[in-house]
Design a protein around this motif. Sequence first.
Motif, PDB file in Angstrom:
ATOM      1  N   LYS A 188      56.005  26.454  41.808  1.00  0.00           N
ATOM      2  CA  LYS A 188      55.454  26.214  40.420  1.00  0.00           C
ATOM      3  C   LYS A 188      53.884  26.011  40.402  1.00  0.00           C
ATOM      4  O   LYS A 188      53.127  26.124  39.444  1.00  0.00           O
ATOM      5  CB  LYS A 188      55.980  25.041  39.776  1.00  0.00           C
ATOM      6  N   TYR A 189      53.462  25.221  41.504  1.00  0.00           N
ATOM      7  CA  TYR A 189      52.264  24.973  41.659  1.00  0.00           C
ATOM      8  C   TYR A 189      51.206  25.937  41.834  1.00  0.00           C
ATOM      9  O   TYR A 189      50.143  26.418  41.232  1.00  0.00           O
ATOM     10  CB  TYR A 189      52.007  23.893  42.695  1.00  0.00           C
ATOM     11  N   LEU A 190      51.753  26.877  42.863  1.00  0.00           N
ATOM     12  CA  LEU A 190      50.975  28.024  43.204  1.00  0.00           C
ATOM     13  C   LEU A 190      50.796  29.181  41.686  1.00  0.00           C
ATOM     14  O   LEU A 190      49.885  29.769  41.526  1.00  0.00           O
ATOM     15  CB  LEU A 190      51.661  29.040  44.123  1.00  0.00           C
ATOM     16  N   ALA A 191      52.092  29.134  40.993  1.00  0.00           N
ATOM     17  CA  ALA A 191      51.862  29.900  39.728  1.00  0.00           C
ATOM     18  C   ALA A 191      50.799  29.276  38.878  1.00  0.00           C
ATOM     19  O   ALA A 191      50.301  30.307  38.236  1.00  0.00           O
ATOM     20  CB  ALA A 191      53.508  29.932  39.258  1.00  0.00           C
ATOM     21  N   HIS A 192      50.810  28.226  38.862  1.00  0.00           N
ATOM     22  CA  HIS A 192      49.737  27.657  37.717  1.00  0.00           C
ATOM     23  C   HIS A 192      48.469  27.803  38.385  1.00  0.00           C
ATOM     24  O   HIS A 192      47.599  28.200  37.817  1.00  0.00           O
ATOM     25  CB  HIS A 192      50.094  25.928  37.811  1.00  0.00           C
ATOM     26  N   VAL A 193      48.015  27.728  39.713  1.00  0.00           N
ATOM     27  CA  VAL A 193      46.947  28.144  40.244  1.00  0.00           C
ATOM     28  C   VAL A 193      46.548  29.828  39.898  1.00  0.00           C
ATOM     29  O   VAL A 193      45.420  29.884  39.661  1.00  0.00           O
ATOM     30  CB  VAL A 193      46.903  27.577  41.788  1.00  0.00           C
ATOM     31  N   GLU A 194      47.599  30.517  40.323  1.00  0.00           N
ATOM     32  CA  GLU A 194      47.405  31.867  40.054  1.00  0.00           C
ATOM     33  C   GLU A 194      46.943  32.356  38.499  1.00  0.00           C
ATOM     34  O   GLU A 194      46.044  33.056  37.988  1.00  0.00           O
ATOM     35  CB  GLU A 194      48.707  32.522  40.669  1.00  0.00           C
ATOM     36  N   MET A 195      47.792  31.465  37.700  1.00  0.00           N
ATOM     37  CA  MET A 195      47.427  31.980  36.218  1.00  0.00           C
ATOM     38  C   MET A 195      45.905  31.497  35.640  1.00  0.00           C
ATOM     39  O   MET A 195      45.461  32.162  35.132  1.00  0.00           O
ATOM     40  CB  MET A 195      48.296  30.890  35.338  1.00  0.00           C
ATOM     41  N   LEU A 196      45.267  30.578  36.634  1.00  0.00           N
ATOM     42  CA  LEU A 196      44.094  29.960  36.408  1.00  0.00           C
ATOM     43  C   LEU A 196      42.892  30.942  37.091  1.00  0.00           C
ATOM     44  O   LEU A 196      41.858  31.386  36.262  1.00  0.00           O
ATOM     45  CB  LEU A 196      43.667  28.482  36.632  1.00  0.00           C
ATOM     46  N   PHE A 197      43.285  31.519  38.065  1.00  0.00           N
ATOM     47  CA  PHE A 197      42.476  32.059  39.141  1.00  0.00           C
ATOM     48  C   PHE A 197      42.577  33.353  39.586  1.00  0.00           C
ATOM     49  O   PHE A 197      41.592  34.244  40.047  1.00  0.00           O
ATOM     50  CB  PHE A 197      42.015  31.203  40.174  1.00  0.00           C
ATOM     51  N   SER A 198      43.980  34.026  39.429  1.00  0.00           N
ATOM     52  CA  SER A 198      44.127  35.452  39.739  1.00  0.00           C
ATOM     53  C   SER A 198      43.675  35.516  41.377  1.00  0.00           C
ATOM     54  O   SER A 198      43.185  36.803  41.346  1.00  0.00           O
ATOM     55  CB  SER A 198      43.863  36.190  38.845  1.00  0.00           C
ATOM     56  N   PRO A 199      43.977  34.871  42.258  1.00  0.00           N
ATOM     57  CA  PRO A 199      43.703  35.202  43.635  1.00  0.00           C
ATOM     58  C   PRO A 199      44.229  36.306  44.140  1.00  0.00           C
ATOM     59  O   PRO A 199      45.565  36.524  43.730  1.00  0.00           O
ATOM     60  CB  PRO A 199      43.852  34.020  44.531  1.00  0.00           C
ATOM     61  N   GLU A 200      43.771  36.965  45.136  1.00  0.00           N
ATOM     62  CA  GLU A 200      44.453  37.979  46.019  1.00  0.00           C
ATOM     63  C   GLU A 200      45.338  37.572  47.272  1.00  0.00           C
ATOM     64  O   GLU A 200      46.134  38.033  47.488  1.00  0.00           O
ATOM     65  CB  GLU A 200      43.391  38.831  46.452  1.00  0.00           C
ATOM     66  N   LEU A 201      44.884  36.306  47.533  1.00  0.00           N
ATOM     67  CA  LEU A 201      45.372  35.569  48.737  1.00  0.00           C
ATOM     68  C   LEU A 201      45.343  34.119  48.636  1.00  0.00           C
ATOM     69  O   LEU A 201      44.645  33.620  48.414  1.00  0.00           O
ATOM     70  CB  LEU A 201      44.792  36.082  50.148  1.00  0.00           C
ATOM     71  N   PHE A 202      46.716  33.674  48.713  1.00  0.00           N
ATOM     72  CA  PHE A 202      46.905  31.867  49.281  1.00  0.00           C
ATOM     73  C   PHE A 202      47.134  32.071  50.714  1.00  0.00           C
ATOM     74  O   PHE A 202      48.116  32.643  51.397  1.00  0.00           O
ATOM     75  CB  PHE A 202      48.131  31.564  48.741  1.00  0.00           C
TER      76      PHE A 202
END
Length: 251
Positions: A188-202
Amino acid sequence: MQIFGLDIGGSGIKGAPVDLDKGDLAQERHKVLTPHPATPDGVADGVLQVVEHFGWTGPVGLTFPGVVTDGSTIRTAANVDKSWIDTDARALFGERLGGLPVTVVNDADAAGVAEMHFGAGRGRKGTVFLLTFGTGIGSALFYDGRLVPNTELGHLELNGHDAEKRASSKAKEDEDLSWEHWARRVQKYLAHVEMLFSPELFIIGGGVSRKAHKFLPHIEGIRAEIVPAQLQNNAGIVGAAMHAAESAVTD
């Protein structure tokens, strides 16, 4: 070339000389427990213990678990004593270490720089996040290899809570969560960060990265690639040493 790196965390203070040609520790790291309360004087005493353990007399790079501005001033202190706020950390540690050259940098930023140079982020372009899961959640944001400092995204609001209070490895331990249950919170946390920044890699760092096989397979629905940190929990130490070496060159 060897420089001393030291990583201050909410639970432990650990350090070692770092071989900057290899991006690895030159000796086995030494760790002492972070004092509670983690006041500036108490933490400085712990730093001194770690440095003296090696008889080190050269430059020392340190990380701090909070925002560090102008290379010295502490602006946040979520997982250490609030008396750190507005402390001149470079002056404090330099005095306690008898005048040794000292640099101070955010802990996740240091770990991220090390992973981008020597580890899982090496050669990666675009938007990359290093996220450290420990006492809290640290974040380091990179675009085309360049750091955006002091992001501190562990404090994003997630389901009405400070994210690190729900998804840090400390939260897992405190609530005795299974790896699968904790992975759902991380997801859920990663999905929230992804929604904000659309990164290629975590890149997932911190001590929990050693056990990535226990939780990463349970994380689903994230578009970005997710990998464990290659330097694992030594990334902060290596990054701190890199920062000290860079400062020595530019001073």
